[in-house]
Design an enzyme around this catalytic site. Structure first.
Site, short mmCIF file in Angstrom:
data_model
loop_
_atom_site.label_atom_id
_atom_site.label_comp_id
_atom_site.label_asym_id
_atom_site.label_seq_id
_atom_site.Cartn_x
_atom_site.Cartn_y
_atom_site.Cartn_z
N HIS A 90 -5.91 2.55 -0.60
CA HIS A 90 -5.37 1.22 -0.31
C HIS A 90 -6.17 0.51 0.77
O HIS A 90 -5.94 -0.69 1.02
CB HIS A 90 -3.92 1.38 0.14
CG HIS A 90 -3.00 0.29 -0.35
ND1 HIS A 90 -3.29 -0.57 -1.39
CD2 HIS A 90 -1.75 -0.08 0.08
CE1 HIS A 90 -2.30 -1.40 -1.58
NE2 HIS A 90 -1.35 -1.13 -0.70
N PHE A 135 -0.03 -4.90 8.38
CA PHE A 135 0.33 -4.09 7.22
C PHE A 135 0.20 -4.96 5.96
O PHE A 135 0.32 -6.17 6.00
CB PHE A 135 1.71 -3.43 7.34
CG PHE A 135 1.67 -2.20 8.21
CD1 PHE A 135 1.47 -0.96 7.66
CD2 PHE A 135 1.78 -2.32 9.59
CE1 PHE A 135 1.39 0.17 8.47
CE2 PHE A 135 1.72 -1.20 10.40
CZ PHE A 135 1.51 0.05 9.84
N ASN A 137 1.76 -5.79 3.21
CA ASN A 137 2.72 -6.76 2.66
C ASN A 137 2.78 -8.08 3.41
O ASN A 137 3.31 -9.06 2.89
CB ASN A 137 4.12 -6.14 2.62
CG ASN A 137 4.22 -4.98 1.65
OD1 ASN A 137 3.24 -4.60 1.01
ND2 ASN A 137 5.40 -4.41 1.53
N ASP A 162 -8.26 -3.49 -3.00
CA ASP A 162 -8.25 -2.42 -3.99
C ASP A 162 -7.55 -2.87 -5.27
O ASP A 162 -6.64 -3.70 -5.23
CB ASP A 162 -7.55 -1.19 -3.43
CG ASP A 162 -6.12 -1.50 -2.98
OD1 ASP A 162 -5.96 -2.28 -2.03
OD2 ASP A 162 -5.18 -0.99 -3.61
N ASN A 183 0.50 -6.52 -3.43
CA ASN A 183 1.38 -7.17 -2.47
C ASN A 183 0.66 -7.93 -1.37
O ASN A 183 1.15 -8.94 -0.86
CB ASN A 183 2.33 -6.15 -1.84
CG ASN A 183 3.43 -5.73 -2.81
OD1 ASN A 183 3.68 -6.42 -3.79
ND2 ASN A 183 4.06 -4.61 -2.55
#
Length: 266
Positions: A90, A135, A137, A162, A183
């Site tokens: 990720h 982060f 999101n 990714d 996301n």
């Protein structure tokens, strides 16, 4: 594929891990007010020279391909901060930006706009590099703030992330598009008020094996063989970014999207 919902906690700011790029000789930190020549590959340099010799005469307006941007490019890599997520699938967006920073001598030591942030040049084009520390999101909170503050046109925002739907280590450069279930991209598009007309460089991480959950898969580290393939992919991505900034989107997309698979090279 909604695989980022479980990744939310207090962000931890850490210095990027660039140990795999120490073979490239680092340059001093660059700033917009103190520009130095960055290392440009022969292919990108040739494109720049070709553009200069074929540009319009002084009495003719410059074309879209030759006109210098009035604003810097913003290159954003997506990932999650903290040691727990380093080296995972990720976070390949973070790693691609690390590779660009190391190769072009751009310091990423500043923390600004809730991101690890740096300014410099690729050739004669001013660039900003960012790794949001919000982060995944909430990536748009950082990206949106940078774009708003510097008034960067969204068409000059390259987002690197990714992609589960691309074969492992495969690159794909697109001029625009939806979030594709990612996301981080979803949040950026939301912050851009639904505008998705900005380029993105997708890095394939492959599909989860068997019945493995996608969330667990994207948080897995790479094995030794995968690391070797990724090193090649990052070098290819570096070339693509240089061509994008110096030669235009079409030349870069042709270079990226028509590339032979790794097993066909060498």
């Amino acid at each position: 594929m909604n695989f980022g919902a479980s990744l939310s906690s207090t962000a931890i700011i850490r210095t990027p891990n660039l140990h795999r790029w120490r073979t490239l000789i680092p340059l001093p930190a660059l700033s917009f007010s103190n520009r130095r020549t960055s290392r440009i590959s022969p292919l990108a340099s040739g494109l720049s020279a070709s553009m200069s010799t074929s540009s319009a005469s002084p009495t003719e307006p410059a074309t879209m391909e030759t006109q210098k941007p009035k604003h810097p490019w913003l290159i954003v890599g997506l990932g999650n901060p903290g040691k727990k997520f380093q080296g995972t699938r990720h976070n390949v967006g973070f790693e691609m930006v690390d590779a660009i920073a190391e190769s072009e001598g751009i310091s990423m030591s500043t923390v600004s706009f809730r991101a690890l942030f740096g300014k410099g040049f690729i050739g004669d084009v001013p660039v900003m590099l960012a790794k949001p520390q919000t982060f995944m999101n909430a990536s748009g909170e950082s990206v949106g703030a940078i774009v708003s503050y510097y008034k960067i046109p969204v068409k000059q925002v390259l987002v690197i992330f990714d992609d589960l739907d691309l074969p492992f280590a495969k690159l794909r450069l697109l001029p625009k598009g939806g979030h594709g279930g990612h996301n981080g991209m979803r949040n950026i598009i939301d912050r851009f008020k639904g505008n998705h007309d900005f380029p993105r460089l997708r890095i394939g991480i492959g599909r989860p094996p068997g019945k493995m959950d996608a969330v667990n898969f994207v948080l897995r580290p790479f094995n030794k063989q995968e690391r070797e393939e990724l090193d090649f992919t990052f070098q290819h991505g570096l070339e693509a970014v240089r061509i994008l900034l110096l030669g235009g989107f079409n030349k870069s997309a042709t270079f990226v999207n028509s590339a032979k698979p790794l097993e066909q090279l060498g």
